[in-house]
Write a protein that holds these residues in place. Structure first.
Motif, short mmCIF file in Angstrom:
data_model
loop_
_atom_site.label_atom_id
_atom_site.label_comp_id
_atom_site.label_asym_id
_atom_site.label_seq_id
_atom_site.Cartn_x
_atom_site.Cartn_y
_atom_site.Cartn_z
N UNK A 80 -41.20 29.29 57.92
CA UNK A 80 -41.19 29.98 59.15
C UNK A 80 -42.66 31.00 59.34
N UNK A 81 -43.02 31.07 60.72
CA UNK A 81 -43.94 32.15 60.81
C UNK A 81 -43.48 33.58 60.97
N UNK A 82 -44.48 34.55 60.61
CA UNK A 82 -44.09 36.02 60.90
C UNK A 82 -42.93 36.59 59.85
N UNK A 83 -42.69 35.97 58.90
CA UNK A 83 -41.64 36.58 57.92
C UNK A 83 -42.16 37.36 56.87
N UNK A 84 -41.88 38.52 56.54
CA UNK A 84 -42.07 39.21 55.50
C UNK A 84 -41.10 39.40 54.45
N UNK A 85 -41.87 38.99 53.08
CA UNK A 85 -40.86 39.00 51.76
C UNK A 85 -41.17 40.18 51.34
N UNK A 86 -40.01 40.81 50.84
CA UNK A 86 -40.00 42.15 49.98
C UNK A 86 -39.57 41.61 48.63
N UNK A 87 -40.37 41.85 47.68
CA UNK A 87 -40.13 41.01 46.34
C UNK A 87 -40.47 42.01 45.08
N UNK A 88 -39.84 41.67 44.06
CA UNK A 88 -40.36 41.77 42.81
C UNK A 88 -41.30 40.96 42.38
N UNK A 89 -42.04 41.03 41.29
CA UNK A 89 -43.07 40.05 40.86
C UNK A 89 -42.21 38.61 40.45
N UNK A 90 -40.96 38.57 40.39
CA UNK A 90 -40.35 37.34 40.30
C UNK A 90 -40.76 36.45 41.36
N UNK A 91 -41.14 36.85 42.50
CA UNK A 91 -41.44 36.07 43.50
C UNK A 91 -43.12 35.75 43.81
N UNK A 92 -43.45 34.44 43.98
CA UNK A 92 -44.79 34.35 44.27
C UNK A 92 -45.89 33.56 43.70
N UNK A 93 -45.63 33.48 42.25
CA UNK A 93 -46.66 32.58 41.73
C UNK A 93 -46.84 31.32 42.22
N UNK A 94 -48.12 30.89 42.39
CA UNK A 94 -48.31 29.51 43.01
C UNK A 94 -47.98 29.37 44.34
#
Length: 609
Positions: A280-294
């Motif tokens: 989806x467009x325009x979504x903000x993910x608020x996360x610990x560093x568990x999210x996001x690699x790659x």
């Protein structure tokens, strides 16, 4: 090698690009020739093409080692959209699906097989690989093998077995973040000591770096998003799970489409939220560093940190998830004195050995230096990775240079206060109490301990509370003040304190007032970004094409960028191709996508007229 199987022909036919960028072609040819490579290339610079093109030329299947199974589906979907035969093996699959993939590999029906390192090293998987022909091994996120890296994973240590068992199969290890020390450790641990190193520039000039003083951080974050990135996709990193939940709820109440992500959530919910963020467009993910690699999403327009990252490498890796499409993006951080105290305390309280604590302390020192610098942030950031550069003109320090002042006397006052309080071994006092004493505030705690009788009581009334916190942060960044290892976060002197107290050292500090004024909204606000400078008519076509792409992606169950990237749609909107040949000339339109979507795009453009 025939023209049809040359690297450039594969690049154009499959991926839709006319030419390689930077060192891509040299890496591709090196790998095709059967040699090993260690590649350091910034996020968004096209690392994947460095092994994808050779894999489609060399006989056999490329085995790609990827640390996050949550991303394999998207990586495979993207390749299949290009007409490439790709599959993955991971714990999310049913037994029947696993056998189907294994049989396809054994029959030579796959161009790519993605697998996590822990599965790769099982006896079953090793026996499977012996049944097929391997074109090459690609080890992604190779910094995971290094204990000096920011995301060490023990299972990566066993990957040196690949060379022992398949000595004639070329290997390529890739990462976006590695200091020279980390790079050497990668080569040693993976048995790549004879590999050629390809080190591209680390700079991401499209990313603007901004660091502000933390002061009601949720409101600061909300203001940043509303003023610079309303409606954009972004990632907000927090240190704790509870903070991700609280911050996401706050943003949702304020009308921002936000979700929380951390390791404590059920796996199914994490997968759902990651899928929605990607699609989806325009979504903000608020996360610990568990999210996001790659994370492959190319149109993340901002990455915000509302807690201090533990290392420069981690910070650079996380901010690198913004602007992978090369368009303007922002790396925004708010940090304060409590962040520093908390990080020091976490290191002291950790169960790690002395090596771990020294390494963690050194990494935190480098992070503090980046936050407190009065020089170009990008220059300091790149120097950490061994790259020299000039002032960038695109960070908060360059755009709003901070004023400096002689903080030597202020430092002596605060060091004297720490010394006097530290003599009371049975008591623990934090930074707030220390500042109350300096500012002459007779609080209940000050009166209870008779600290209004100290010689330093009231000697710092000329500096605001905010100013004293800035002085403390800068002293901690310079290792003149540290956190006592008492488990309470008590401030203490260091060996460097002596020279300052004796007046042997002059300390020039940044003025907090200038820094606080450099709010992100005052630094060349861009407002809502545009992909390119398009005419009004082309911009309207572009938005219509994005909606067309969303519908197609939903139909196929893949992220929109897997169909076509924004820059490709922008070129189509700008050039208005009227034939398939015209469309084939657009960057990012390979043969399979031309065959699959060409007529549909041309018909859609006709309907818009």
């Amino acid at each position: 090698m025939s023209d049809s199987t040359s690297p450039l022909s594969v690049l154009k036919r499959v991926f839709g690009y006319d030419s390689f960028r930077g060192e891509q072609q040299a890496i591709v040819e090196h790998l095709i020739a059967g040699h090993d490579a260690l590649v350091l290339m910034p996020t968004g610079a096209g690392k994947s093409l460095c092994y994808q093109v050779p894999a489609l030329i060399r006989p056999g299947t490329a085995v790609v080692v990827s640390p996050l199974i949550a991303l394999m589906q998207d990586q495979v979907d993207a390749l299949r959209e290009l007409g490439v035969r790709a599959a993955f093996l991971n714990s999310s699959q049913e037994w029947e699906a696993i056998r189907e993939v294994e049989n396809a590999f054994a029959r030579g029906e796959l161009d790519f097989l993605y697998v996590a390192p822990e599965r790769l090293l099982t006896d079953r998987c090793m026996r499977l690989l012996e049944r097929g022909r391997i074109a090459l091994f690609a080890i992604d996120e190779a910094h995971c093998v290094s204990q000096w890296g920011h995301d060490f994973r023990p299972e990566y240590l066993g990957l040196s077995r690949l060379h022992e068992q398949w000595p004639d199969v070329p290997r390529i290890a890739l990462t976006a973040t590695a200091t020279p020390q980390t790079r050497d450790e990668i080569a040693q641990r993976l048995g790549l000591t004879q590999a050629r190193h390809f080190v591209a520039g680390f700079d991401r000039p499209n990313i603007r770096y901004t660091i502000v003083e933390k002061n009601d951080v949720r409101r600061q974050l909300l203001g940043f998003i509303r003023e610079e990135h309303a409606g954009d996709s972004g990632i907000v990193y927090c240190l704790s799970r509870n903070k991700t939940e609280d911050t996401a709820e706050f943003l949702c109440r304020e009308g921002i489409d936000a979700m929380a992500y951390h390791a404590g959530l059920p796996a199914e919910l994490r997968a759902q939220r990651q899928a929605r963020f990607l699609r989806d467009d325009g979504v903000v993910m608020v996360a610990t560093i568990a999210f996001g690699m790659g994370i492959n999403k190319p149109d993340v327009r901002f990455v915000a940190h509302i807690d201090l990252p533990k290392s420069v490498e981690g910070y650079y890796q996380e901010t690198g998830r913004a602007g992978r499409d090369g368009l303007p993006a922002t790396a925004w951080m708010a940090y304060g004195l409590q962040d520093v105290v908390q990080q020091r305390k976490m290191i002291d309280d950790s169960t790690g050995d002395e090596f771990f604590k020294r390494r963690s302390g050194a990494q935190l020192d480098a992070m503090l230096a980046l936050c407190e610098t009065v020089q170009c942030r990008r220059t300091l950031l790149l120097a950490y990775f061994g790259q020299q550069s000039q002032a960038c003109g695109n960070c908060d320090v360059c755009l709003t240079p901070p004023q400096t002042w002689d903080g030597t006397v202020a430092a002596q006052k605060i060091l004297s206060a720490i010394y006097r309080l530290h003599r009371e071994r049975d008591q623990r006092y934090g930074a707030g109490h220390l500042i109350d004493i300096l500012r002459g505030k007779r609080t209940e705690k000050v009166a209870q301990h008779s600290h209004d009788t100290l010689s330093v009581f009231g000697v710092g009334q000329d500096v605001s509370e905010q100013g004293w916190r800035s002085v403390l942060r800068q002293l901690m960044a310079a290792n003149i003040v540290t956190v006592d290892g008492d488990g309470y976060g008590t401030l203490a002197l260091t060996e460097k304190s002596r020279g300052v107290l004796k007046g042997e050292q002059v300390l020039m500090m940044r003025k907090e007032s200038a820094r606080a004024a450099a709010r992100s909204r005052n630094i060349m606000p861009r407002g809502k970004r545009e992909v390119r400078v398009l005419s009004a008519a082309a911009q309207a076509r572009f938005e219509s094409l994005r909606q067309w792409r969303r519908d197609i992606a939903k139909e196929h169950g893949v992220p929109a960028y897997v169909i076509f990237k924004d820059d490709t749609l922008a070129q189509i909107a700008e050039q208005e191709p009227s034939t398939l040949d015209d469309l084939a000339a657009v960057n990012g339109v390979g043969q399979h996508k031309l065959d699959t979507y060409g007529e549909a795009i041309l018909n859609f453009l006709d309907e818009l007229e």
